[in-house]
Design a protein around this motif. Structure first.
Motif, PDB file in Angstrom:
ATOM      1  N   GLU A 201       0.859  -1.192   0.000  1.00 57.56           N
ATOM      2  CA  GLU A 201       0.000   0.000   0.000  1.00 57.56           C
ATOM      3  C   GLU A 201       0.893   1.240   0.000  1.00 57.56           C
ATOM      4  OE1 GLU A 201      -2.987  -0.692  -0.534  1.00 57.56           O
ATOM      5  OE2 GLU A 201      -3.605  -2.452   0.588  1.00 57.56           O
TER       6      GLU A 201
ATOM      7  N   LYS B   4       3.989  10.752   6.377  1.00 57.74           N
ATOM      8  CA  LYS B   4       5.136  10.165   7.071  1.00 57.74           C
ATOM      9  C   LYS B   4       6.412  10.320   6.257  1.00 57.74           C
ATOM     10  CE  LYS B   4       3.157   8.523  10.680  1.00 57.74           C
ATOM     11  NZ  LYS B   4       3.559   9.018  11.990  1.00 57.74           N
TER      12      LYS B   4
ATOM     13  N   PHE C 259       8.067  -5.074  12.439  1.00 59.07           N
ATOM     14  CA  PHE C 259       8.040  -4.001  13.433  1.00 59.07           C
ATOM     15  C   PHE C 259       8.708  -4.382  14.745  1.00 59.07           C
ATOM     16  CE2 PHE C 259       4.544  -2.442  10.826  1.00 59.07           C
ATOM     17  CZ  PHE C 259       4.880  -1.104  10.766  1.00 59.07           C
TER      18      PHE C 259
ATOM     19  N   CYS D  38      -3.459  -1.732   5.885  1.00 62.21           N
ATOM     20  CA  CYS D  38      -2.175  -1.627   5.188  1.00 62.21           C
ATOM     21  C   CYS D  38      -1.119  -2.366   5.995  1.00 62.21           C
ATOM     22  CB  CYS D  38      -1.782  -0.161   5.011  1.00 62.21           C
ATOM     23  SG  CYS D  38      -1.303   0.667   6.536  1.00 62.21           S
TER      24      CYS D  38
ATOM     25  N   GLY E 115       1.336  -0.986   7.299  1.00 60.17           N
ATOM     26  CA  GLY E 115       2.054  -0.025   8.135  1.00 60.17           C
ATOM     27  C   GLY E 115       1.588   0.048   9.576  1.00 60.17           C
ATOM     28  N   HIS E 116       0.504  -0.634   9.932  1.00 63.74           N
ATOM     29  CA  HIS E 116       0.060  -0.546  11.337  1.00 63.74           C
ATOM     30  C   HIS E 116       0.914  -1.483  12.184  1.00 63.74           C
ATOM     31  CE1 HIS E 116      -2.136  -4.368  11.937  1.00 63.74           C
ATOM     32  NE2 HIS E 116      -2.245  -4.329  10.631  1.00 63.74           N
ATOM     33  N   ASN E 117       1.093  -1.107  13.428  1.00 59.64           N
ATOM     34  CA  ASN E 117       2.053  -1.849  14.256  1.00 59.64           C
ATOM     35  C   ASN E 117       1.407  -2.969  15.064  1.00 59.64           C
ATOM     36  OD1 ASN E 117       0.652  -0.575  16.226  1.00 59.64           O
ATOM     37  ND2 ASN E 117       2.345   0.634  17.017  1.00 59.64           N
TER      38      ASN E 117
ATOM     39  N   GLU F 220      -0.969   3.652  11.210  1.00 54.26           N
ATOM     40  CA  GLU F 220       0.359   4.177  10.845  1.00 54.26           C
ATOM     41  C   GLU F 220       0.379   5.707  10.871  1.00 54.26           C
ATOM     42  OE1 GLU F 220       2.395   2.815   7.035  1.00 54.26           O
ATOM     43  OE2 GLU F 220       1.754   4.835   6.487  1.00 54.26           O
ATOM     44  N   VAL F 221      -0.746   6.309  10.482  1.00 51.50           N
ATOM     45  CA  VAL F 221      -0.788   7.770  10.335  1.00 51.50           C
ATOM     46  C   VAL F 221      -1.331   8.429  11.602  1.00 51.50           C
ATOM     47  CG1 VAL F 221      -1.617   9.676   8.904  1.00 51.50           C
ATOM     48  CG2 VAL F 221      -1.144   7.454   7.867  1.00 51.50           C
TER      49      VAL F 221
ATOM     50  N   GLU G 255      -1.522   7.875  14.830  1.00 44.32           N
ATOM     51  CA  GLU G 255      -0.880   6.914  15.727  1.00 44.32           C
ATOM     52  C   GLU G 255      -1.630   6.695  17.042  1.00 44.32           C
ATOM     53  OE1 GLU G 255       3.154   8.217  16.094  1.00 44.32           O
ATOM     54  OE2 GLU G 255       3.510   7.970  13.952  1.00 44.32           O
TER      55      GLU G 255
END
Lengths: 250, 210
Positions: free
Chosen positions: A109, A115, A188, B159, B161-163, B168-169, B171
């Motif tokens: 994505e 960021k 992560f 996505c 990008g999440h932890n 991700e954005v 937070e």
């Protein structure tokens, strides 16, 4: 397990310098692989996988083509995201890749513009990885009057995913059902759900761990050991600067 | 409600620089709730313009300046003053500004920035829940709009990008797909868990006149 470098296209350097640095990088990976008894690169860089990231647009595609032409068997993988281009531009890139004979791709994505240094840029995300995977693997109708796009099924498709939660699991199941060829786990730290990784393996899909070299909190040695325990097929390490990187520092 | 925010006075002054006689129209609906175009804000703006040496032939708050039917009725109260006005400062969303401009044929200047369709938590605290994207998928997503609430506007899952928990954005917030999943489970909508949405159809967006 293989250690695979992922490199952003150099913005201001020519390809010759880039390739010199790439050779040094591969030497570093060769050394590290030997140290851990991994399946590392051979004498030349040929036949070893290298991921080239889409940043800087057409430059990345040209670099892929250049590397392919100079090093006949180098396994070039093109990585791109859904953030910057709409479906038309992405399909255009796929046609270019197809014409160049590049068939290995990794899609994600993509990191949100907020960021990045381009914090005010429009986040495109016109189509998501599931949508694009559907187009590539099942010829999902996308054009007017439900016409199908060109047949892109020749692509060997890897998708970057999270593996921490039930919603990640659901997405992976859908991607697997569509026919995605491999999975790349965004790393992560310790929040990986091993059950999801086992599911991917049970589906007989290769699984890789992706990490930005700046996010390797421990030493490279500890990081490699940890991933060896996960029994994944490879670790893709994003190299921020091919001149000075995690492999050539020590 | 459509959320608006006050513009910087300097931008408004510059836009009105060429004009001497300026009418002010407020919105007694959305802009009033957001404290950007109610009667209090109209009065404040009148004072500001008078201090800047302008003339203000009229001020009026219209219930819904975006509704031509209401606008036609209400604007009659200032018909004579309007004829003698060079420009109208409108304290409403972009739809109201353009409706007034189209109807009166006068130069219109907006005094606010139009933001988004908002849920009101408290006065001054708003949430965007709906993006008005033409094709509502709430029936299949556990009643949660991932297009609006996910900063990437994704349809088919989180996505990479999440932890594990947080977005991700944003937070401080949970990934919206987790809420969607929780709701689908809660309402026994398992059939929707495997659904793959086709990409959004933007051809509908350019055909917005019904």
């Amino acid at each position: 397990m293989k250690i695979i470098p992922q490199i952003e296209t150099p913005a201001g350097e020519n390809y010759i310098n880039f390739e010199e640095n790439l050779s040094k990088l591969i030497e570093g990976i060769k050394y590290t692989s030997k140290k851990f008894g991994l399946n590392g690169p051979g004498e030349a860089i040929e036949s070893y996988p290298v991921v080239i990231e889409q940043n800087f647009g057409i430059n990345a595609l040209l670099l892929c083509n250049d590397l392919k032409n100079r090093h006949n068997n180098l396994n070039i993988i093109y990585a791109f995201n859904m953030r910057d281009k709409n479906r038309v531009a992405i399909l255009s890139d796929l046609i270019t890749l197809k014409q160049l004979g590049l068939k290995d791709i990794i899609i994600s994505e993509g990191l949100h513009p907020l960021k990045t240094v381009f914090y005010a840029a429009k986040p495109v995300y016109d189509i998501d990885v599931l949508g694009l995977s559907s187009i590539i693997k099942t010829g999902f109708p996308l054009l007017k009057d439900n016409e199908y796009v060109n047949n892109f099924s020749l692509f060997n498709l890897g998708v970057v995913v999270g593996v921490s939660t039930q919603v990640d699991f659901l997405k992976i199941k859908k991607l697997s059902k569509i026919g995605v060829d491999s999975f790349v786990i965004n790393y992560f730290g310790d929040n990986l759900d091993i059950n999801i990784i086992n599911y991917i393996k049970a589906e007989k899909k290769p699984v890789f761990i992706f990490v930005n070299e700046s996010n390797v909190k421990s030493t490279l040695e500890e990081f490699i050991k940890k991933n060896l325990e996960l029994n994944v097929d490879g670790v893709i390490i994003k190299i921020s600067n091919e001149k000075s990187n995690i492999f050539t520092q020590d | 409600m459509f959320l608006t925010e006050k513009k910087d006075a300097k931008e408004i002054d510059e836009a009105l620089n060429k004009y001497k006689r300026i009418g002010i129209v407020g919105c007694a609906s959305c802009a009033s709730v957001c404290l950007t175009g109610g009667s209090k804000e109209v009065k404040e703006m009148e004072k500001h313009l008078l201090n800047a040496g302008k003339e203000v032939p009229f001020t009026i708050s219209i219930d819904e300046p975006c509704d031509k039917r209401v606008l036609k009725e209400d604007i009659r109260f200032v018909e004579d003053e309007l004829a003698d006005t060079e420009a109208i400062l409108v304290l409403s969303c972009g739809t109201g500004v353009q409706t007034i401009g189209e109807y009166t044929g006068k130069k219109v200047v907006t005094g606010v920035d139009s933001r988004y369709i908002a849920q009101t938590e408290h006065i001054g605290e708003y949430n965007a829940l709906c993006g008005g994207c033409d094709e509502c998928r709430l029936n299949f997503t556990g009643g949660v709009c991932t297009i609006t609430l996910c900063p990437k506007g994704l349809l088919n899952g989180p996505c990479e990008g999440h932890n594990g928990i947080n977005c991700e954005v944003a937070e401080e917030s949970k990934c919206v797909f987790m809420k969607s999943y929780e709701n689908m489970s809660k309402f026994f909508e398992e059939e929707n868990l495997d659904r793959i949405f086709s990409p959004r159809d933007y051809s509908r967006t350019i055909k917005r006149k019904i």
